[in-house]
Scaffold this motif. Structure first.
Motif, mmCIF file in Angstrom:
data_model
loop_
_atom_site.group_PDB
_atom_site.id
_atom_site.type_symbol
_atom_site.label_atom_id
_atom_site.label_comp_id
_atom_site.label_asym_id
_atom_site.label_seq_id
_atom_site.Cartn_x
_atom_site.Cartn_y
_atom_site.Cartn_z
ATOM 1 N N GLU A 84 6.854 -7.891 -1.501
ATOM 2 C CA GLU A 84 7.725 -7.014 -2.287
ATOM 3 C C GLU A 84 8.293 -5.885 -1.429
ATOM 4 O O GLU A 84 9.453 -5.512 -1.583
ATOM 5 C CB GLU A 84 6.965 -6.443 -3.480
ATOM 6 N N SER A 118 12.336 -5.384 -0.623
ATOM 7 C CA SER A 118 12.974 -4.218 -1.242
ATOM 8 C C SER A 118 14.160 -3.765 -0.399
ATOM 9 O O SER A 118 14.194 -3.936 0.812
ATOM 10 C CB SER A 118 11.974 -3.081 -1.411
ATOM 11 N N ASN A 121 13.163 2.931 -6.026
ATOM 12 C CA ASN A 121 13.047 1.581 -6.577
ATOM 13 C C ASN A 121 11.916 1.562 -7.611
ATOM 14 O O ASN A 121 10.744 1.413 -7.266
ATOM 15 C CB ASN A 121 12.783 0.596 -5.440
ATOM 16 N N GLN A 122 12.270 1.709 -8.885
ATOM 17 C CA GLN A 122 11.265 1.834 -9.953
ATOM 18 C C GLN A 122 10.437 0.564 -10.134
ATOM 19 O O GLN A 122 9.238 0.638 -10.406
ATOM 20 C CB GLN A 122 11.941 2.209 -11.282
ATOM 21 N N SER A 123 11.049 -0.597 -9.981
ATOM 22 C CA SER A 123 10.275 -1.833 -10.140
ATOM 23 C C SER A 123 9.233 -1.963 -9.024
ATOM 24 O O SER A 123 8.114 -2.414 -9.258
ATOM 25 C CB SER A 123 11.197 -3.056 -10.155
ATOM 26 N N SER A 146 6.391 0.552 -9.846
ATOM 27 C CA SER A 146 5.504 0.064 -10.902
ATOM 28 C C SER A 146 4.649 -1.086 -10.394
ATOM 29 O O SER A 146 3.468 -1.203 -10.745
ATOM 30 C CB SER A 146 6.295 -0.343 -12.137
ATOM 31 N N SER A 147 5.230 -1.928 -9.553
ATOM 32 C CA SER A 147 4.459 -3.021 -8.963
ATOM 33 C C SER A 147 3.352 -2.479 -8.057
ATOM 34 O O SER A 147 2.231 -2.990 -8.053
ATOM 35 C CB SER A 147 5.385 -3.936 -8.174
#
Length: 102
Positions: A40, A44, A51-53, A56-57
Motif C-alpha cells: 500500500e 500510494s 491520503n485518508q485511505s 485508515s489502512s
C-alpha cells in the motif's frame, strides 16, 4: 519426553501442539500484514499524510498487529507454563530411554 507425556497426559501434549500451530498461524498473519502495508505504501501517490485511505489502512494494520502481538505473547507464556509441566516427566523419560538402550 514427548512419548512419555503422550502416554501420561495426552491433553498436555495436544495443547502444546495446538499452541505451536496457533503461533505459526499468527506469525504468518503478521507477515501478511507487513507485506500488505508495504504494498500500500508503494502504491500510494501524492502526499502520504493526505491520503485518508492509506491512513485508515495503517491504523487498521497497527490495531491488527497489536492484537497479534498480544496473542503471540499469551501463547508464549502458555508454552512456558506447559514446558514447566512437561519437565516433571523428564526423569521418567530419561529412565525409559536408558532401559530402551540396555
Amino acid at each position: 519426553l514427548g512419548v512419555t507425556i503422550q502416554h501420561e497426559q495426552p491433553q498436555l501434549e495436544e495443547r502444546k501442539s495446538q499452541l505451536l500451530q496457533k503461533e505459526e498461524h499468527l506469525k504468518l498473519q503478521l507477515a501478511d500484514l507487513e507485506k500488505q502495508l508495504l504494498q500500500e505504501l508503494a502504491d500510494s501517490s501524492g502526499a502520504i499524510l493526505e491520503n485518508q485511505s492509506l491512513i485508515s489502512s495503517l491504523n487498521e494494520t497497527k490495531a491488527k498487529s497489536q492484537t497479534i502481538a498480544e496473542a503471540l505473547e499469551e501463547s508464549h507464556n502458555l508454552q512456558m507454563s506447559l514446558d514447566e509441566q512437561r519437565e516433571v516427566y523428564r526423569p521418567l523419560a530419561v529412565l525409559g530411554s536408558r532401559f530402551f538402550i540396555l
